[in-house]
Design an enzyme around this catalytic site. Sequence first.
Site, PDB file in Angstrom:
ATOM      1  N   HIS A  60     -10.815  -0.526   5.896  1.00 53.36           N
ATOM      2  CA  HIS A  60      -9.663  -0.183   5.046  1.00 53.36           C
ATOM      3  C   HIS A  60      -8.714  -1.381   4.957  1.00 53.36           C
ATOM      4  O   HIS A  60      -8.460  -2.061   5.967  1.00 53.36           O
ATOM      5  CB  HIS A  60      -8.933   1.038   5.619  1.00 53.36           C
ATOM      6  N   ASP A  78       0.298   1.218   2.632  1.00 55.92           N
ATOM      7  CA  ASP A  78      -1.054   1.748   2.841  1.00 55.92           C
ATOM      8  C   ASP A  78      -1.352   2.720   1.710  1.00 55.92           C
ATOM      9  O   ASP A  78      -0.608   3.689   1.503  1.00 55.92           O
ATOM     10  CB  ASP A  78      -1.133   2.450   4.200  1.00 55.92           C
ATOM     11  N   CYS A 104      -9.268   0.710  -1.965  1.00 55.45           N
ATOM     12  CA  CYS A 104      -8.143   0.258  -1.127  1.00 55.45           C
ATOM     13  C   CYS A 104      -7.868  -1.235  -1.313  1.00 55.45           C
ATOM     14  O   CYS A 104      -6.715  -1.666  -1.336  1.00 55.45           O
ATOM     15  CB  CYS A 104      -8.406   0.587   0.332  1.00 55.45           C
TER      16      CYS A 104
END
Length: 515
Positions: A406, A423, A474
Amino acid sequence: MGALTSSHHKRDAEFQSSSPSGSRYANGHPHISKKLKSSSWYSTLMAPKESSVSRLSRYPQVTPIFREIHAPCRVLKGFTAKSKRLDSSRSENIRQKRNIFGNWMGNFFRTWYKSVKKAVAGSRKLVKFEKEDVTDVDDAQTVNDDNAASEDSGVEEISMVEDEREDINKSGELQDIISKFRRLDQETEENISFQPSTSARVVSQPRDRKTLDTLSLNQPDDSDVDASLPYHMKLLNESAEKHDISLRRLRYEIKLQEQKKASYKQLHPAKKEEDAVIEPFRPLTEDEKEMVANAFSNSSRRKVLVTHENSNITVTGEVLQCLRPGAWLNDEVINVYLELLKERENKEPEKFLKCHFFNTFFYKKLVSGNFGYDYKSVRRWTTQRKLGYSLLECDKIFIPVHKETHWCLAVINKKEEKFQYLDSLGGVDKQVMGALAKYIVDEVKDKNGEDIDVSSWKQEYVKDLPKQENGFDCGVFMIKYADFYSRGVDLCFKQEHMPYFRLRTAKEILRLRAD
C-alpha cells in the site's frame, strides 16, 4: 575759688560793656535793677520769654501766610470712668441704630434688586431672537425687512432697558419700574408678532420648479461615485472625513494594505481558474492517446521508451505497464513522475509552490536503524550542492511511504507548520509522524546549526480527501495527492478519474514533462 572770682568779674565786665539800648528798653519796659548773668547760655535760659505777638511784630508783613495755622489739640480734663461708660453706651446705641438702619436698607435694596433683575430678565427673554436660516420663497424681501426691523427694535429695547436701569438707580420708585417694564413687555410682544416663526421649521411651497430644484437635498453630484445618497448625507460624510482623525488613519491603513496587496499580486500572479482546475483534467488528444497505446502494447515491452537523465531512471515498456488499469504502481514510475513534478516547478515557479519530492527509498532509509530512526543514513541526501537549493526554503516536502502492498503520502508542511498524512484508505500511522518530526529537527540542526521546537506543530491525518474504492489505485492516488498539493489547489478528484490519470501519467512520462 580764685578762678571763680575772676570769672565773676569777667561776667560783670561783659554785662557792663553791653549796650543798654536793647529791644526791651526800646519798647518802654522798666529797668530791672537785678543784674543778669553775663554768660550767654545762662542769660538765654533765664531771660523772660516774649509773647508770640511781640515776636511777630519785629518782622514786617511782606507776604500773607496762606497755610492755615493749626492750633494744638485740646486736652480734656476730668475724663473719669463714668464718662467712659456714658460714651460707650452712647456708641452702642448709635451702632444699634446703624445696624437697624443698615439691615432695613439692605433688605430694601435686596428686594428692589431682585424685582428689577426679574423684570429685566423677562424683558431680555422676550427681546432675544434666535438666528436661523429660514427662507420664505414667496416674499423674501419682506422677510429681510422684517428681520431688519426686529433687530433694530431689539436694539432699541435693550437700550431702553439700560436707560430704565439708570432711572431706577436714581429714583428708586418700584411702581414706576413695574409700569415701565409692562409697557416694554407690550412693545416687545408687538415686535415679536412681526418675527417669522422659528418653532415650526416649515418652508413655504415655492411657486416655480426651478426654485424647487435649487432647494432640493438630492442634487446630483458628478464628483461623487454613489449618486444614490442624498445630498445632505454626502455633506455629512465629507465633514466627518475632514474632522475625524481616526477615520483618516483607517483610510490610510486600508490604502497601504491595498498597495501591498497589489505588489504581492505582481510578484505572485493569481492562478487562473482554467489553469488551477481545468488543467489537471485536460483530456488527451488523439495523438497522445495513440502514443500511450503503442507504449502499452506487447511489442514495446522490451523497448527503452525514455530515460530521465537527472535521476538516471530508465523506463521500458514493461515498467510502464504498471499504469494500465488494475495494476500496482512500481518505484520507477513513481520516482520519475515526482522528478517531473519538481522540474515543472523549476520551469514555472510562479504557478506552483516551492516543494521538494523525496523518492520512494527515502523513508525506508530513514527508519532502517536499530531504533526505527537513523538520520545519518539520509544526512547527505539534502546537501546544497546536490539539490541546488536549501531544503529548508521549501514550503512543502513530500515523502512517499510504502507499506508492503500500500502507498501513502506524508507531507512536512513548513508553510503551515504541520505534519500531514494522506492515506487513500483512511489509515493512521503515528510512527511516520514521529519520524518526520525528528527528521526536520535534525535537518535544521545539521544544516543551519539551529534548534527548533516542533512540539507546537499540528499532526494532521487528512480525512477529507479522495478515497480509493478498489485495491490497486493507491499508487495513483498518492502521486495525484502530491500533484494537486504542489499546485496549491484542493484535492478535487475522485475514484472515477483514476483511469484518466493513469493515461495522463503515462503520457507525461513518455514526454518527460508534467503538465
